[in-house]
Design an enzyme around this catalytic site. Structure first.
Site, mmCIF file in Angstrom:
data_model
loop_
_atom_site.group_PDB
_atom_site.id
_atom_site.type_symbol
_atom_site.label_atom_id
_atom_site.label_comp_id
_atom_site.label_asym_id
_atom_site.label_seq_id
_atom_site.Cartn_x
_atom_site.Cartn_y
_atom_site.Cartn_z
ATOM 1 N N THR A 125 0.853 -1.192 -0.038
ATOM 2 C CA THR A 125 0.107 -0.063 0.125
ATOM 3 C C THR A 125 0.789 1.163 -0.030
ATOM 4 O O THR A 125 1.651 1.444 0.747
ATOM 5 C CB THR A 125 -0.745 0.118 1.307
ATOM 6 O OG1 THR A 125 -1.786 -1.158 1.222
ATOM 7 C CG2 THR A 125 -1.970 1.345 1.274
ATOM 8 N N LYS A 148 -1.384 -1.114 -4.149
ATOM 9 C CA LYS A 148 -2.590 -0.223 -3.756
ATOM 10 C C LYS A 148 -2.218 1.075 -3.445
ATOM 11 O O LYS A 148 -1.319 1.481 -2.678
ATOM 12 C CB LYS A 148 -3.169 -1.122 -2.646
ATOM 13 C CG LYS A 148 -4.534 -0.505 -2.139
ATOM 14 C CD LYS A 148 -5.132 -1.160 -1.042
ATOM 15 C CE LYS A 148 -6.609 -0.592 -0.491
ATOM 16 N NZ LYS A 148 -7.240 -1.526 0.261
ATOM 17 N N LYS A 150 -3.700 4.877 -2.201
ATOM 18 C CA LYS A 150 -4.488 5.446 -1.509
ATOM 19 C C LYS A 150 -4.654 7.044 -2.152
ATOM 20 O O LYS A 150 -3.678 7.568 -2.478
ATOM 21 C CB LYS A 150 -4.313 5.548 0.033
ATOM 22 C CG LYS A 150 -4.313 4.233 0.748
ATOM 23 C CD LYS A 150 -5.675 3.795 0.941
ATOM 24 C CE LYS A 150 -5.752 2.563 2.003
ATOM 25 N NZ LYS A 150 -7.150 2.275 2.218
ATOM 26 N N ASP A 175 -7.814 3.242 -4.044
ATOM 27 C CA ASP A 175 -8.528 3.289 -3.021
ATOM 28 C C ASP A 175 -8.902 4.722 -2.634
ATOM 29 O O ASP A 175 -8.200 5.220 -1.848
ATOM 30 C CB ASP A 175 -8.154 2.271 -1.964
ATOM 31 C CG ASP A 175 -9.082 2.224 -0.694
ATOM 32 O OD1 ASP A 175 -10.344 2.470 -0.913
ATOM 33 O OD2 ASP A 175 -8.717 1.689 0.319
ATOM 34 N N ASP A 224 -16.187 -1.992 -0.293
ATOM 35 C CA ASP A 224 -15.303 -2.333 1.076
ATOM 36 C C ASP A 224 -16.273 -1.980 2.250
ATOM 37 O O ASP A 224 -16.856 -2.549 3.015
ATOM 38 C CB ASP A 224 -14.031 -1.637 1.099
ATOM 39 C CG ASP A 224 -13.320 -1.666 2.469
ATOM 40 O OD1 ASP A 224 -13.669 -2.665 3.314
ATOM 41 O OD2 ASP A 224 -12.197 -1.014 2.589
ATOM 42 N N LYS A 246 -13.096 -8.537 5.104
ATOM 43 C CA LYS A 246 -12.139 -8.234 6.079
ATOM 44 C C LYS A 246 -12.553 -8.966 7.590
ATOM 45 O O LYS A 246 -13.941 -8.737 7.782
ATOM 46 C CB LYS A 246 -11.934 -6.864 6.362
ATOM 47 C CG LYS A 246 -11.181 -6.058 5.177
ATOM 48 C CD LYS A 246 -11.153 -4.505 5.345
ATOM 49 C CE LYS A 246 -10.365 -3.757 4.436
ATOM 50 N NZ LYS A 246 -10.548 -2.169 4.683
ATOM 51 N N CYS A 274 -7.362 -6.202 5.168
ATOM 52 C CA CYS A 274 -7.062 -6.088 6.425
ATOM 53 C C CYS A 274 -7.107 -4.827 7.070
ATOM 54 O O CYS A 274 -7.036 -3.825 6.217
ATOM 55 C CB CYS A 274 -5.886 -6.969 7.157
ATOM 56 S SG CYS A 274 -4.456 -5.987 6.454
ATOM 57 N N ASP A 296 -4.966 -8.013 0.050
ATOM 58 C CA ASP A 296 -4.376 -6.951 0.570
ATOM 59 C C ASP A 296 -4.205 -6.935 2.025
ATOM 60 O O ASP A 296 -5.069 -6.619 2.730
ATOM 61 C CB ASP A 296 -5.217 -5.793 0.315
ATOM 62 C CG ASP A 296 -4.797 -4.268 0.876
ATOM 63 O OD1 ASP A 296 -3.413 -4.210 1.202
ATOM 64 O OD2 ASP A 296 -5.536 -3.334 1.190
ATOM 65 N N ASP A 298 -1.265 -6.697 4.032
ATOM 66 C CA ASP A 298 0.048 -5.802 4.192
ATOM 67 C C ASP A 298 0.035 -5.077 5.697
ATOM 68 O O ASP A 298 1.002 -4.214 5.853
ATOM 69 C CB ASP A 298 0.660 -4.764 3.133
ATOM 70 C CG ASP A 298 0.144 -3.665 3.233
ATOM 71 O OD1 ASP A 298 -1.323 -3.633 3.536
ATOM 72 O OD2 ASP A 298 0.374 -2.681 2.471
#
Length: 330
Positions: A125, A148, A150, A175, A224, A246, A274, A296, A298
């Protein structure tokens, strides 16, 4: 045989601030549960998330409220009925899975009919920052198979372009963490296609995603914040192509396994994610992640120091924790 229950707050400092559209995090505050029965001990971890109205103190109080059930030997089904989904139930549910496996002399993977955890490609991320700074992180992470990114509603296109230029090969998840409007999405869709974004995660606020229906988007969309448990799936049809499972949302491994199977049966692609957590939080999730299209997990990689024996990352490939860390076994 009577059981013992211990629930405590643990704090893990981060190696760097973790910036998303919702704010900045400098430490991971988690709830760690330990359940003992005879010589066997099971552990679980949950991350109370303010976005869902959770706090560490609230989670500890919720666990304390079901102490009589745990100490009397009740199992996961009883806890699932007594508690709502969330971080508190997740910590208890995963600790009970771990305990059950250790008492039986087997593994959680065997109990739920799944292969043991194996190394898997898991996203690295890149938190929100200036485009140049995000590009520098992406350049270091470029050998990883999945990144990923952000973003928020300001300068997202520039950040995505900068990351893609620095890391042309990996698959890319973007995301916005609910920070866009439908107009933002319409404006940036061409950029997402041009920059070969493989998945766009929760662009609109949960509750506003009805605006996604009725249009064929050119980039796959993943729910999500709009998805917690199996009963949420029907409302997401026609709006999202993928869902992010998650354990802190589902309330544990038990519901996560049911949700993942139900999502697949309805034709959704699967992502397993997570919170920022230790390896105790992702060890159960690695069982759900087997065969997922996007992973995902990490969270522990952001910690200055993980729990001993935790997962290990090598250029975006995450190896499971050491045998016996969680889930029974040696």
């Amino acid at each position: 045989m009577l059981r013992t229950l211990r629930a405590v707050r643990d704090r893990f400092g981060l190696t760097a601030p973790f910036r998303i559209a919702r704010g900045v995090k400098t430490a991971a505050d988690v709830v760690t549960v330990t359940i003992g029965q005879g010589d066997a001990v099971g552990r679980g971890e949950g991350v109370p998330y303010p976005r869902y109205g959770e706090t560490v103190d609230g989670a500890l109080a919720a666990i304390e409220a079901v102490r009589p059930l745990i100490e009397a030997g009740e199992g996961r089904a009883a806890i699932g009925r007594a508690m709502p989904p969330g971080a508190a139930r997740n910590a208890l549910d995963c600790a009970l899975w771990d305990l059950e496996a250790r008492i039986a002399g087997t593994t959680v993977a065997a109990l739920c009919g799944r292969p043991g955890p194996a190394p898997l490609a898991s996203a690295i991320t890149i938190g929100i920052d200036a485009p140049g700074a995000m590009a520098a992180v992406a350049r270091r992470a470029a050998p990883a198979p999945l990144l990923k990114v952000k973003v928020d509603a300001v300068g997202a296109a520039d950040c995505i372009r900068a990351v893609r230029a620095a890391a042309p090969a990996p698959r890319l998840i973007v995301d916005p963490n609910e920070s866009w409007t439908i107009d933002d999405l319409l404006r940036i869709e061409d950029v997402l296609v041009e920059q070969r974004v493989h998945l766009l995660e929760q662009p609109l606020p949960a509750g506003a995603d009805e605006a996604l229906a009725g249009r064929r988007w050119r980039v796959p969309l993943c729910a999500d914040e709009s998805l917690h448990v199996t009963d949420d799936l029907d409302a997401l049809a026609g709006r999202y192509t993928h869902v992010n499972v998650k354990l802190d949302k589902t309330g544990g491994l038990t519901e996560a396994l049911v949700l993942a199977e139900a999502a697949r049966s309805r034709g959704f692609g699967l992502m397993v994610g997570c919170m920022i957590c230790s390896s105790l939080g992702i060890a159960p999730a690695m069982l759900v992640a087997d065969g997922a299209e996007f992973v995902d997990l990490d969270g522990p990689l952001w910690l200055a120091e993980d729990r001993p024996g935790g997962a290990v990352d090598r250029e975006g490939v995450l190896s499971p924790p050491a045998p016996g860390f969680w889930g029974g076994g040696a």
